[in-house]
Scaffold this motif. Structure first.
Motif, PDB file in Angstrom:
ATOM      1  N   ASP A   1       5.859 -35.938 -32.457  1.00 47.87           N
ATOM      2  CA  ASP A   1       5.447 -34.566 -32.139  1.00 47.87           C
ATOM      3  C   ASP A   1       6.653 -33.714 -31.745  1.00 47.87           C
ATOM      4  OD1 ASP A   1       2.813 -35.290 -32.590  1.00 47.87           O
ATOM      5  OD2 ASP A   1       2.328 -35.501 -30.453  1.00 47.87           O
ATOM      6  N   GLU A   2       7.531 -34.274 -30.925  1.00 51.17           N
ATOM      7  CA  GLU A   2       8.719 -33.536 -30.494  1.00 51.17           C
ATOM      8  C   GLU A   2       9.624 -33.215 -31.673  1.00 51.17           C
ATOM      9  OE1 GLU A   2      10.501 -35.625 -27.216  1.00 51.17           O
ATOM     10  OE2 GLU A   2       8.716 -35.354 -25.966  1.00 51.17           O
ATOM     11  N   LYS A   3       9.713 -34.142 -32.639  1.00 47.59           N
ATOM     12  CA  LYS A   3      10.498 -33.898 -33.851  1.00 47.59           C
ATOM     13  C   LYS A   3       9.884 -32.753 -34.660  1.00 47.59           C
ATOM     14  CE  LYS A   3      12.465 -36.059 -37.971  1.00 47.59           C
ATOM     15  NZ  LYS A   3      12.765 -34.787 -38.501  1.00 47.59           N
ATOM     16  N   ALA A   4       8.554 -32.700 -34.749  1.00 46.01           N
ATOM     17  CA  ALA A   4       7.886 -31.613 -35.484  1.00 46.01           C
ATOM     18  C   ALA A   4       8.221 -30.263 -34.845  1.00 46.01           C
ATOM     19  CB  ALA A   4       6.372 -31.837 -35.516  1.00 46.01           C
ATOM     20  N   ILE A   5       8.247 -30.222 -33.523  1.00 49.18           N
ATOM     21  CA  ILE A   5       8.584 -28.973 -32.818  1.00 49.18           C
ATOM     22  C   ILE A   5      10.028 -28.585 -33.095  1.00 49.18           C
ATOM     23  CG2 ILE A   5       8.925 -27.951 -30.535  1.00 49.18           C
ATOM     24  CD1 ILE A   5       6.484 -29.613 -29.615  1.00 49.18           C
ATOM     25  N   GLU A   6      10.948 -29.544 -33.023  1.00 46.41           N
ATOM     26  CA  GLU A   6      12.363 -29.259 -33.269  1.00 46.41           C
ATOM     27  C   GLU A   6      12.589 -28.794 -34.708  1.00 46.41           C
ATOM     28  OE1 GLU A   6      16.184 -28.504 -32.433  1.00 46.41           O
ATOM     29  OE2 GLU A   6      14.646 -29.036 -30.976  1.00 46.41           O
ATOM     30  N   ASP A   7      11.952 -29.466 -35.671  1.00 47.70           N
ATOM     31  CA  ASP A   7      12.078 -29.064 -37.080  1.00 47.70           C
ATOM     32  C   ASP A   7      11.567 -27.646 -37.285  1.00 47.70           C
ATOM     33  OD1 ASP A   7      13.139 -31.543 -37.648  1.00 47.70           O
ATOM     34  OD2 ASP A   7      11.317 -32.327 -38.589  1.00 47.70           O
ATOM     35  N   PHE A   8      10.463 -27.303 -36.653  1.00 44.06           N
ATOM     36  CA  PHE A   8       9.888 -25.963 -36.769  1.00 44.06           C
ATOM     37  C   PHE A   8      10.852 -24.926 -36.199  1.00 44.06           C
ATOM     38  CE2 PHE A   8       7.100 -22.501 -35.253  1.00 44.06           C
ATOM     39  CZ  PHE A   8       6.442 -22.200 -36.430  1.00 44.06           C
ATOM     40  N   LYS A   9      11.461 -25.261 -35.075  1.00 43.25           N
ATOM     41  CA  LYS A   9      12.426 -24.361 -34.432  1.00 43.25           C
ATOM     42  C   LYS A   9      13.633 -24.139 -35.346  1.00 43.25           C
ATOM     43  CE  LYS A   9      15.136 -24.151 -30.176  1.00 43.25           C
ATOM     44  NZ  LYS A   9      15.464 -24.889 -28.952  1.00 43.25           N
ATOM     45  N   VAL A  10      14.149 -25.204 -35.932  1.00 42.14           N
ATOM     46  CA  VAL A  10      15.304 -25.102 -36.822  1.00 42.14           C
ATOM     47  C   VAL A  10      14.956 -24.276 -38.049  1.00 42.14           C
ATOM     48  CG1 VAL A  10      16.822 -26.420 -38.365  1.00 42.14           C
ATOM     49  CG2 VAL A  10      16.411 -27.214 -36.032  1.00 42.14           C
ATOM     50  N   LEU A  11      13.778 -24.520 -38.645  1.00 41.56           N
ATOM     51  CA  LEU A  11      13.363 -23.740 -39.814  1.00 41.56           C
ATOM     52  C   LEU A  11      13.226 -22.261 -39.465  1.00 41.56           C
ATOM     53  CD1 LEU A  11      10.754 -26.115 -41.477  1.00 41.56           C
ATOM     54  CD2 LEU A  11      13.035 -25.530 -42.320  1.00 41.56           C
ATOM     55  N   GLY A  12      12.737 -21.971 -38.279  1.00 40.31           N
ATOM     56  CA  GLY A  12      12.623 -20.583 -37.835  1.00 40.31           C
ATOM     57  C   GLY A  12      13.980 -19.907 -37.746  1.00 40.31           C
ATOM     58  N   ILE A  13      14.958 -20.615 -37.219  1.00 40.04           N
ATOM     59  CA  ILE A  13      16.315 -20.068 -37.116  1.00 40.04           C
ATOM     60  C   ILE A  13      16.872 -19.819 -38.508  1.00 40.04           C
ATOM     61  CG2 ILE A  13      18.692 -20.621 -36.441  1.00 40.04           C
ATOM     62  CD1 ILE A  13      17.427 -22.186 -34.048  1.00 40.04           C
ATOM     63  N   LEU A  14      16.692 -20.774 -39.409  1.00 41.25           N
ATOM     64  CA  LEU A  14      17.197 -20.614 -40.774  1.00 41.25           C
ATOM     65  C   LEU A  14      16.525 -19.442 -41.476  1.00 41.25           C
ATOM     66  CD1 LEU A  14      17.396 -24.340 -41.893  1.00 41.25           C
ATOM     67  CD2 LEU A  14      19.282 -22.850 -41.224  1.00 41.25           C
ATOM     68  N   ASN A  15      15.241 -19.259 -41.286  1.00 40.43           N
ATOM     69  CA  ASN A  15      14.540 -18.131 -41.901  1.00 40.43           C
ATOM     70  C   ASN A  15      15.055 -16.811 -41.361  1.00 40.43           C
ATOM     71  OD1 ASN A  15      12.991 -19.673 -43.597  1.00 40.43           O
ATOM     72  ND2 ASN A  15      11.272 -19.802 -42.188  1.00 40.43           N
ATOM     73  N   GLU A  16      15.332 -16.753 -40.055  1.00 42.47           N
ATOM     74  CA  GLU A  16      15.863 -15.519 -39.461  1.00 42.47           C
ATOM     75  C   GLU A  16      17.215 -15.180 -40.092  1.00 42.47           C
ATOM     76  OE1 GLU A  16      16.135 -15.476 -35.186  1.00 42.47           O
ATOM     77  OE2 GLU A  16      14.030 -16.005 -34.982  1.00 42.47           O
ATOM     78  N   ARG A  17      18.061 -16.186 -40.250  1.00 40.65           N
ATOM     79  CA  ARG A  17      19.392 -15.940 -40.807  1.00 40.65           C
ATOM     80  C   ARG A  17      19.319 -15.521 -42.258  1.00 40.65           C
ATOM     81  NH1 ARG A  17      22.570 -20.892 -37.924  1.00 40.65           N
ATOM     82  NH2 ARG A  17      22.595 -19.944 -35.869  1.00 40.65           N
ATOM     83  N   SER A  18      18.365 -16.055 -43.011  1.00 38.60           N
ATOM     84  CA  SER A  18      18.278 -15.711 -44.420  1.00 38.60           C
ATOM     85  C   SER A  18      17.730 -14.299 -44.625  1.00 38.60           C
ATOM     86  CB  SER A  18      17.415 -16.730 -45.185  1.00 38.60           C
ATOM     87  OG  SER A  18      16.085 -16.645 -44.750  1.00 38.60           O
TER      88      SER A  18
END
Length: 145
Positions: A126-143
């Protein structure tokens, strides 16, 4: 005669399922998907005051255009429960909008279901799912920049 009763019951069940399949289902993701949970373990809540543990909202599910009949609405809630379980929810918070309140001549109901994940006892997965979601959010913001 017994075969006809069983056949009749099966046809009624299929007709009820077909009614829900024709409805419009919208999922608005707010958080990550977690490993699926069992639908029977997903709590059904009718009020925010029933939530007694720390939680996050995984998303909003709308099941639209339901007939305002008890059995149809119960099937809609169960469909929502199964859908939320597929996203890893621990509970669903249910609300509704009934077009009869606005004077509709053929009233319909929209179920509004929040998928809830309790956060006070998360597994490593579950914690990995949260971290992955956070990372994807950052990448989407940058793109988007």
């Amino acid at each position: 005669m017994k075969k006809f009763n069983i056949l009749g019951a099966a046809l009624l069940l299929l007709a009820g399922c077909a009614t829900l399949e024709q409805t419009n289902l919208d999922w608005i993701a707010i958080g990550p998907d977690f490993p699926a949970t069992k639908a029977k373990n997903v709590q059904i809540l009718g009020s925010k005051s029933e939530i007694t543990r720390p939680y996050g909202n995984l998303g909003l599910l709308r099941i639209k255009n339901l007939k305002p009949e008890r059995d149809v609405l119960k099937m809609g809630v169960e469909k929502g429960r199964r859908f939320a379980a597929s996203k890893g929810a621990d509970a669903i918070l249910i609300g509704q909008y009934n077009s009869a309140e606005d004077g509709a001549s053929d009233p319909r109901v929209t179920l509004i279901i929040y998928a809830i994940k309790y956060v006070d006892d998360l597994s490593e997965e579950d914690e990995k799912a949260i971290e992955d979601f956070k990372v994807l959010g950052i990448l989407n913001e940058r793109s988007d920049s």
